[in-house]
Design an enzyme around this catalytic site. Structure first.
Site, PDB file in Angstrom:
ATOM      1  N   CYS A 154       8.872  -6.527  10.606  1.00 49.83           N
ATOM      2  CA  CYS A 154       7.693  -6.813   9.781  1.00 49.83           C
ATOM      3  C   CYS A 154       8.046  -6.787   8.292  1.00 49.83           C
ATOM      4  O   CYS A 154       8.770  -5.906   7.835  1.00 49.83           O
ATOM      5  CB  CYS A 154       6.616  -5.773  10.086  1.00 49.83           C
ATOM      6  SG  CYS A 154       5.159  -5.920   9.051  1.00 49.83           S
TER       7      CYS A 154
ATOM      8  N   CYS B 176       6.320  -3.769   5.003  1.00 52.39           N
ATOM      9  CA  CYS B 176       6.903  -2.564   4.376  1.00 52.39           C
ATOM     10  C   CYS B 176       8.387  -2.793   4.105  1.00 52.39           C
ATOM     11  O   CYS B 176       9.069  -3.433   4.898  1.00 52.39           O
ATOM     12  CB  CYS B 176       6.775  -1.361   5.314  1.00 52.39           C
ATOM     13  SG  CYS B 176       5.073  -0.846   5.576  1.00 52.39           S
TER      14      CYS B 176
ATOM     15  N   CYS C 157       0.973  -0.234  13.449  1.00 52.23           N
ATOM     16  CA  CYS C 157       1.037  -0.168  11.978  1.00 52.23           C
ATOM     17  C   CYS C 157       0.587   1.200  11.460  1.00 52.23           C
ATOM     18  O   CYS C 157      -0.439   1.742  11.884  1.00 52.23           O
ATOM     19  CB  CYS C 157       0.153  -1.261  11.384  1.00 52.23           C
ATOM     20  SG  CYS C 157       0.144  -1.236   9.586  1.00 52.23           S
TER      21      CYS C 157
ATOM     22  N   GLN D  63      -9.560  -1.734  -4.977  1.00 49.79           N
ATOM     23  CA  GLN D  63      -8.354  -0.900  -4.897  1.00 49.79           C
ATOM     24  C   GLN D  63      -8.016  -0.694  -3.418  1.00 49.79           C
ATOM     25  O   GLN D  63      -8.902  -0.539  -2.580  1.00 49.79           O
ATOM     26  CB  GLN D  63      -8.579   0.436  -5.610  1.00 49.79           C
ATOM     27  CG  GLN D  63      -8.886   0.301  -7.102  1.00 49.79           C
ATOM     28  CD  GLN D  63      -7.701  -0.257  -7.921  1.00 49.79           C
ATOM     29  OE1 GLN D  63      -6.559  -0.237  -7.481  1.00 49.79           O
ATOM     30  NE2 GLN D  63      -7.983  -0.765  -9.112  1.00 49.79           N
TER      31      GLN D  63
ATOM     32  N   PHE E 145     -11.450  -6.435 -17.689  1.00 46.28           N
ATOM     33  CA  PHE E 145     -10.955  -6.808 -16.364  1.00 46.28           C
ATOM     34  C   PHE E 145     -11.622  -5.858 -15.355  1.00 46.28           C
ATOM     35  O   PHE E 145     -10.970  -5.153 -14.596  1.00 46.28           O
ATOM     36  CB  PHE E 145      -9.425  -6.723 -16.288  1.00 46.28           C
ATOM     37  CG  PHE E 145      -8.711  -7.520 -17.348  1.00 46.28           C
ATOM     38  CD1 PHE E 145      -8.412  -8.863 -17.136  1.00 46.28           C
ATOM     39  CD2 PHE E 145      -8.350  -6.931 -18.558  1.00 46.28           C
ATOM     40  CE1 PHE E 145      -7.757  -9.602 -18.117  1.00 46.28           C
ATOM     41  CE2 PHE E 145      -7.695  -7.667 -19.542  1.00 46.28           C
ATOM     42  CZ  PHE E 145      -7.396  -9.005 -19.316  1.00 46.28           C
TER      43      PHE E 145
ATOM     44  N   ASP F  30      -7.510  -3.222 -17.143  1.00 48.12           N
ATOM     45  CA  ASP F  30      -6.890  -3.236 -15.809  1.00 48.12           C
ATOM     46  C   ASP F  30      -6.623  -4.691 -15.422  1.00 48.12           C
ATOM     47  O   ASP F  30      -7.273  -5.242 -14.539  1.00 48.12           O
ATOM     48  CB  ASP F  30      -7.844  -2.561 -14.800  1.00 48.12           C
ATOM     49  CG  ASP F  30      -7.247  -2.504 -13.399  1.00 48.12           C
ATOM     50  OD1 ASP F  30      -6.032  -2.737 -13.256  1.00 48.12           O
ATOM     51  OD2 ASP F  30      -8.010  -2.224 -12.451  1.00 48.12           O
TER      52      ASP F  30
ATOM     53  N   CYS G  20      -0.630  -3.162 -12.533  1.00 52.04           N
ATOM     54  CA  CYS G  20       0.103  -3.336 -11.268  1.00 52.04           C
ATOM     55  C   CYS G  20       1.457  -3.981 -11.531  1.00 52.04           C
ATOM     56  O   CYS G  20       2.102  -4.443 -10.603  1.00 52.04           O
ATOM     57  CB  CYS G  20      -0.736  -4.179 -10.304  1.00 52.04           C
ATOM     58  SG  CYS G  20      -1.211  -5.770 -10.999  1.00 52.04           S
TER      59      CYS G  20
END
Ligand SMILES: C[S@@+](CC[C@H](N)C(=O)[O-])C[C@H]1O[C@@H](n2cnc3c(N)ncnc32)[C@H](O)[C@@H]1O
Length: 406
Positions: free
Chosen positions: A66, A69, A143, A243, A270, A338, A364
């Site tokens: 997968c 991750c 998962c 979030q 934002f 943000d 981010c």
């Protein structure tokens, strides 16, 4: 030939010096000696000759296949240290020394928003995440990151794929846990005809889905697909930004609120659907600015229906093209920004030219975060406090909140 891993790249690949230059090595850690076939400057399936003390066996059964991750082979303390270091290095590249960086990691099984893909196959349907750098879909019944409610929604995605995916295309399912239950926004399937619409509406009834939209058309709205922001309840538009974990949201909101204690007028730029604006309205008047009108509408409705909050005004505005100007910013005691990954260069320029004394930057992207930090510090701000929030656990994604004052 054995290679020694020196550091991790921003994508969490190991980086080594190879015979013909830099080599990226999948799932390797600093200090490890590895061998493997180098293709296009990368070893995709390395053999780890000397494992690091930070190596752990990946807890998820799907980890090898997968692509969701990339860091399950690293211990939690290593990942926390590395994510803080990514921020520290980004700042150092701008000659800024970071104060101590704390890290707050979301628990397993806490992702309440995720995008999964669905496709029809000869035998039926496939629903899951993409494999690494590939179109292949990997099913993820074990998962470890998704909330149980999202895992329980996977059968709905299979049925929706059967009903509405075209023979060749893929459907992107944005699945969010709302207060009313599963909020499902599907994009990329066949255009709706009456029979398909009815079948999808039946599916929503059968599984008691809160809201189902198909290519932006609302098929079912059975329960309010609301989110709680402080004391307010907001119904975000389908697929809207939220979030990723409740834990991450609480950590960021706590950071923002604490940094702005005592400020009586705050601009939240934002602002999305009000993740920060509405909790902040428990302590200050807030002006929320965002370019997506549907999000601002949801935020405003949420504020109007809540009791006991300070005044929240809101504005739809493109802050890249039309940032709040310095004299507008002068009206506030504090500003929250943000922005998306591209950062907030034009807006920060105006903040620097204003007289505002407190800024909280949630980001981010460590690269644009460092660029904006350099501008703020050059304008006399001090970076007081930095928090990394790891709500995209086991991924290379780094989310940071920072408080500046002058
Ligand atoms: C990282 S999200 C943060 C949203 C919100 N602060 C939250 O925590 O839920 C970034 C937000 O910026 C908005 N945005 C993107 N580009 C923008 C622009 N040019 N002007 C104003 N807002 C923008 C997006 O719609 C999104 O809601």
């Amino acid at each position: 030939m054995t290679l020694m891993i020196e550091r991790l790249s921003l994508h969490a690949d190991g980086v080594a010096h190879g015979p013909e230059g830099t080599v990226h090595v999948a799932m390797a850690l600093p200090g490890e000696e590895v061998t493997g076939v180098i293709e296009n400057g990368r070893i995709a399936a390395p053999k780890i000759v000397t494992p690091s003390a930070d190596r752990v066996s990946a807890p998820c059964p799907h980890y090898r296949a997968c692509g969701g991750c990339v860091m399950q082979h690293a211990s939690e303390p290593f990942t926390a240290r590395w994510k803080a270091e990514v921020v520290r290095n980004a700042l150092a590249s701008r000659n800024i020394e970071a104060p101590e960086i704390s890290v707050s990691t979301s628990p397993l099984h806490s992702r309440r928003r995720a995008t999964l893909a669905g496709r029809r196959t000869k035998k039926g349907t496939l629903v899951g995440f993409h494999a690494r750098a590939s179109d292949t879909l990997v099913e993820v019944p074990g998962c470890l990151i998704l909330r149980p409610e999202l895992m329980a929604a996977i059968p709905i995605l299979h049925e929706a794929t059967t009903i509405g995916a075209s023979r060749k295309g893929e459907v992107a399912f944005s699945v969010t846990l709302s207060q009313g239950g599963i909020d499902l926004a599907a994009i990329g399937g066949k255009d709706s005809d009456p029979a398909q619409f009815e079948a999808l509406a039946d599916l929503a009834r059968q599984y008691d889905v809160a809201r189902l939209t198909w290519n932006d058309e609302v098929v079912a709205a059975r329960h309010p697909a609301t989110q709680r922001f402080g004391v307010a309840q907001v119904a975000p538009p389908p697929g809207a930004f939220l979030q990723a974990t409740e834990h991450g949201e609480a950590a960021l909101v706590g950071f923002v609120r604490e940094a702005l204690v005592g400020a009586s007028k705050v601009a939240d730029l934002f602002a999305g659907c009000g993740t920060f604006s509405l909790p902040l309205a428990e302590q200050a008047d807030v002006h929320a600015v965002e370019n997506a009108s549907a999000m601002i509408e949801a935020l405003d409705q949420g504020w109007r229906q809540a009791k006991g909050l300070h005044r929240v005004t809101s504005e739809v505005r493109d802050l890249f093209r039309r940032p709040l100007l310095s004299d507008e910013i002068d009206r506030y005691d504090g500003v929250v920004i943000d922005p998306p990954r591209a950062g907030a260069e034009a807006q920060v320029e105006q903040i620097c030219a204003s007289r505002v004394k407190r800024v909280v930057h949630v980001s981010c992207n460590p690269v644009t975060f460092a660029r904006e930090t350099a501008a703020l510090t050059a304008a006399g701000f001090t970076l007081e406090k930095t928090l990394v929030v790891d709500q995209f656990r086991f991924s290379a994604h780094v989310e940071v909140a920072a408080y500046f004052s002058r």
